[in-house]
Design an enzyme around this catalytic site. Structure first.
Site, PDB file in Angstrom:
ATOM      1  N   ASP A  24      47.208 -26.941 -22.129  1.00 41.90           N
ATOM      2  CA  ASP A  24      46.975 -25.597 -22.838  1.00 41.90           C
ATOM      3  C   ASP A  24      45.396 -25.296 -22.606  1.00 41.90           C
ATOM      4  OD1 ASP A  24      46.634 -23.487 -24.346  1.00 41.90           O
ATOM      5  OD2 ASP A  24      46.540 -24.644 -26.349  1.00 41.90           O
ATOM      6  N   ASN A  26      44.106 -22.045 -23.493  1.00 44.07           N
ATOM      7  CA  ASN A  26      43.368 -21.102 -24.376  1.00 44.07           C
ATOM      8  C   ASN A  26      43.897 -21.254 -25.811  1.00 44.07           C
ATOM      9  OD1 ASN A  26      46.246 -20.586 -24.145  1.00 44.07           O
ATOM     10  ND2 ASN A  26      45.860 -18.325 -23.680  1.00 44.07           N
ATOM     11  N   ASP A  28      46.476 -21.755 -27.798  1.00 47.96           N
ATOM     12  CA  ASP A  28      47.628 -21.317 -28.385  1.00 47.96           C
ATOM     13  C   ASP A  28      48.596 -22.402 -28.654  1.00 47.96           C
ATOM     14  OD1 ASP A  28      48.614 -21.549 -25.904  1.00 47.96           O
ATOM     15  OD2 ASP A  28      49.180 -19.411 -25.810  1.00 47.96           O
ATOM     16  N   ASP A  32      49.513 -23.672 -19.747  1.00 48.78           N
ATOM     17  CA  ASP A  32      49.408 -22.274 -19.134  1.00 48.78           C
ATOM     18  C   ASP A  32      49.113 -22.614 -17.660  1.00 48.78           C
ATOM     19  OD1 ASP A  32      46.630 -22.830 -19.635  1.00 48.78           O
ATOM     20  OD2 ASP A  32      47.010 -21.989 -21.615  1.00 48.78           O
ATOM     21  N   ASP A 101      60.164 -22.548  -9.525  1.00 48.16           N
ATOM     22  CA  ASP A 101      61.809 -22.446  -9.905  1.00 48.16           C
ATOM     23  C   ASP A 101      62.298 -21.248  -9.774  1.00 48.16           C
ATOM     24  OD1 ASP A 101      64.011 -23.396 -11.395  1.00 48.16           O
ATOM     25  OD2 ASP A 101      62.434 -24.814 -12.468  1.00 48.16           O
ATOM     26  N   ASP A 203      67.769 -23.063  -9.231  1.00 49.77           N
ATOM     27  CA  ASP A 203      68.453 -23.601 -10.688  1.00 49.77           C
ATOM     28  C   ASP A 203      69.983 -23.494 -10.334  1.00 49.77           C
ATOM     29  OD1 ASP A 203      68.045 -23.936 -13.725  1.00 49.77           O
ATOM     30  OD2 ASP A 203      69.254 -22.272 -13.955  1.00 49.77           O
ATOM     31  N   GLU A 266      69.384 -27.630  -7.479  1.00 52.34           N
ATOM     32  CA  GLU A 266      69.741 -28.406  -8.592  1.00 52.34           C
ATOM     33  C   GLU A 266      71.394 -28.153  -8.396  1.00 52.34           C
ATOM     34  OE1 GLU A 266      69.772 -28.570 -13.457  1.00 52.34           O
ATOM     35  OE2 GLU A 266      69.879 -26.721 -12.246  1.00 52.34           O
ATOM     36  N   HIS A 327      63.351 -32.025 -17.063  1.00 48.62           N
ATOM     37  CA  HIS A 327      63.089 -31.550 -18.580  1.00 48.62           C
ATOM     38  C   HIS A 327      64.652 -31.523 -18.965  1.00 48.62           C
ATOM     39  CE1 HIS A 327      64.515 -28.400 -15.641  1.00 48.62           C
ATOM     40  NE2 HIS A 327      64.741 -27.763 -16.717  1.00 48.62           N
ATOM     41  N   ASP A 328      65.598 -31.768 -18.526  1.00 49.88           N
ATOM     42  CA  ASP A 328      67.060 -31.594 -18.935  1.00 49.88           C
ATOM     43  C   ASP A 328      67.465 -33.038 -19.611  1.00 49.88           C
ATOM     44  OD1 ASP A 328      67.038 -29.096 -18.640  1.00 49.88           O
ATOM     45  OD2 ASP A 328      68.032 -29.322 -16.673  1.00 49.88           O
TER      46      ASP A 328
HETATM   47  C1  NOJ Z   1      69.227 -25.995 -15.429  1.00 48.67           C
HETATM   48  C2  NOJ Z   1      67.790 -26.092 -15.970  1.00 48.67           C
HETATM   49  O1  NOJ Z   1      67.131 -27.224 -15.679  1.00 48.67           O
HETATM   50  C3  NOJ Z   1      67.881 -26.031 -17.555  1.00 48.67           C
HETATM   51  O2  NOJ Z   1      66.721 -26.435 -18.008  1.00 48.67           O
HETATM   52  C4  NOJ Z   1      68.518 -24.551 -17.750  1.00 48.67           C
HETATM   53  O3  NOJ Z   1      68.751 -24.555 -19.488  1.00 48.67           O
HETATM   54  C5  NOJ Z   1      69.866 -24.338 -17.318  1.00 48.67           C
HETATM   55  N1  NOJ Z   1      69.603 -24.443 -15.732  1.00 48.67           N
HETATM   56  C6  NOJ Z   1      70.060 -22.754 -17.284  1.00 48.67           C
HETATM   57  O4  NOJ Z   1      68.953 -21.963 -16.519  1.00 48.67           O
END
Ligand code: NOJ
Length: 536
Positions: A24, A26, A28, A32, A101, A203, A266, A327-328
């Site tokens: 970050d 700034n 908040d 960013d 992305d 995605d 993905e 991140h999933d």
């Molecule tokens: C895959 C992404 O990696 C995930 O974070 C997202 O929630 C779903 N696609 C829907 O876009």
């Protein structure tokens, strides 16, 4: 192929940034673009060569940026287009590539295309999304489920039809069978490619086309109650339709018209199906993401067979790739523990193909428990009893030992773990034996050894504790990689190969330079890379 012939995304190492949580600038509490710019020197020092940034576009943030309301802008939380141009420039100045992305499967329900589409049945954009009548009894057109829980169809009172959303109701799926949709999204790609971005991570590529007849998905006989409700059905009609490959090829053609740009898909599918995304003539995705190491039990024998299966399934000229986290998914250090995290890094960085590192992996960041009243992720909120929130793996990058970990001057959007438990960059940079230095050295080794960059993969041993393989390229020293995936010591006698060489890299640094002849001994959680003598 020699290592000089590799393209940048073949010889490179990708680093994934979740922009809300990287830096970050700034105050908040949300990361960013200027924050990323501040940390480019760090990434260059680490030795990675490309950055994939999760979505930074305008979005109502129902799914933290994966619900896009403008494909050609920057969300004010992250900065503006000048910040983006500066980031691109500064990254390129340092030899770092930028991968954006791209989310082509669905938009936000606030995207102007959807607002138009839902305004009336006669609207020219009506067919840009998937609208269907109810069945005679008023129920949705079929049994398809949303990945984030509940049915995948949402009733629209005003126009009296259902629309399809594979994810949130706020993420309506585009109708990719409509040529106007195809052209609109290819234009989005051109917009960013014209700016100079080096590639896209696409995605949910395997979701983009659905069965024309919208047939019911069959029941999954292996469903168990702890699983996401989506898994009650096997999505054979809502995903991975043969027509998707034409679209992928169209996207690829756009990239090819720009020269050395690339596309990662993905795709969560079994190996054989995954391979089809390379395209019939290698004209599909450059890298269909390989998530094997994310989903496998941490078992040497199982992993060895999975690597073998993947290697053998690859199409000719199909370039492999490996991933430990994103991140999933739960973080690798939380899955396998601190000691094994180094073995995982050795695997990631010595297998054949492009590795992707998830931010924080290099310092051993763990999943941070998030109390129920602080959960932000819609997947967690929609299925609260199943522990499926992805927040724990999305917490702020730990830069230093300060109250907010050097991430921000203020309380971050998602909590950090307890201060005393947090590994961080500042301390690890000072400590040559830290995980951060371990990663840095491994990265440098990978980039300097032709055997690791282009060499063949030859499995030479796998048992219930350890696995070993050789990477071999002509005109360069062959390397033997030996990894103990257990906490217990082990002896390995490699069959059908005489082994003689010297340790080049090891979890136990005192072993570096020592000779190895035939029998190999490893302590628990140990791994080594042996440079083999030439006559072997
Ligand atoms: C895959 C992404 O990696 C995930 O974070 C997202 O929630 C779903 N696609 C829907 O876009």
């Amino acid at each position: 192929m020699t290592h000089e012939q590799l393209l940048w995304w073949q010889s490179g190492i990708i680093y994934q940034i979740y922009p809300r949580s990287f830096q970050d600038s700034n105050g908040d509490g949300i990361g960013d673009l200027q924050g990323i710019i501040q940390r480019l020197d760090y990434l260059q020092w680490l030795g990675v060569t490309a950055i994939w940034i999760s979505p930074i576009y305008p979005s109502p943030m129902a799914d933290y940026g994966y619900d896009i309301s403008d494909y050609r802008g920057i969300h004010p939380l992250f900065g503006n287009m000048d910040d983006f141009d500066q980031l691109l420039q500064e990254a390129h100045n340092r030899g770092l590539r930028i991968i954006l992305d791209l989310v082509p499967n669905h938009t936000s329900n606030q995207h102007p295309w959807f607002l138009e589409s839902r305004s009336s049945k006669e609207n020219p954009k009506r067919d840009w999304y998937i609208w269907e009548d109810a069945r005679p009894d008023g129920t949705p057109p079929n049994n398809w489920l949303s990945v984030f829980g509940g049915p995948a169809w949402e009733w629209d009172e005003q126009t009296g039809q259902y629309y399809y959303h594979a994810f949130l109701t706020e993420q309506p799926d585009l109708n990719w069978r409509n040529p106007e949709v195809q052209q609109a999204m290819l234009d989005v790609m051109r917009f960013w490619l014209d700016k100079g971005v080096d590639g896209f991570r696409v995605d949910v590529m395997w979701h983009m086309v659905k069965d024309k007849e919208l047939r019911d998905n069959p029941v999954n006989p292996d469903y168990q109650v702890h699983m996401a409700t989506y898994e009650q059905l096997t999505p054979i009609y809502s995903t991975d339709q043969p027509e998707v490959h034409d679209l992928v090829q169209q996207m690829r053609a756009v990239l090819d018209s720009y020269g050395e740009r690339m596309m990662i898909g993905e795709i969560y599918l079994p190996i054989q199906k995954l391979m089809t995304y390379y395209g019939p003539d290698n004209n599909g995705a450059h890298l269909p993401f390989n998530f094997l190491l994310l989903s496998m039990p941490w078992d040497a024998q199982k992993i060895a067979s999975a690597i073998d299966e993947y290697e053998h399934a690859l199409p000719q000229r199909g370039w492999p790739n490996w991933v430990l986290g994103n991140h999933d998914q739960p973080r690798i250090t939380s899955r396998v523990g601190t000691e094994q995290a180094r073995i995982a890094a050795m695997l990631l960085l010595t297998l054949r193909g492009t590795p992707t590192i998830y931010y924080g992996e290099e310092i051993g960041m763990r999943d941070v428990p998030i109390p129920p009243d602080e959960v932000q992720d819609p997947q967690g909120l929609n299925m609260p009893d199943k522990n499926l929130s992805r927040d724990p793996a999305r917490t702020p990058m730990q830069w230093d030992g300060g109250e907010f970990a050097g991430f921000s001057a203020t309380r971050p959007w998602l909590r950090l773990g307890p201060q005393y438990k947090r590994p961080h960059v500042a301390a690890q940079k000072e400590d040559p034996h830290s995980q951060l230095h371990f990663y840095k050295k491994l990265i440098a080794l990978r980039q300097s050894q032709p055997a690791l960059l282009v060499g063949d993969y030859i499995q030479v041993h796998a048992d219930h504790q350890a696995l070993a393989y050789i990477r071999e390229a002509s005109g360069a020293p062959a390397l033997l990689v030996v990894l103990n995936l257990s906490h217990k010591p082990c002896y390995l006698a490699i069959q059908h190969r005489t082994i003689s060489g010297r340790v080049l890299f090891a979890t136990d640094e005192t072993l570096v330079g020592t000779a190895v002849v035939n029998r190999i001994q490893l302590g628990g959680d140990e791994g080594m890379i042996v440079e083999l003598d030439e006559d072997e």
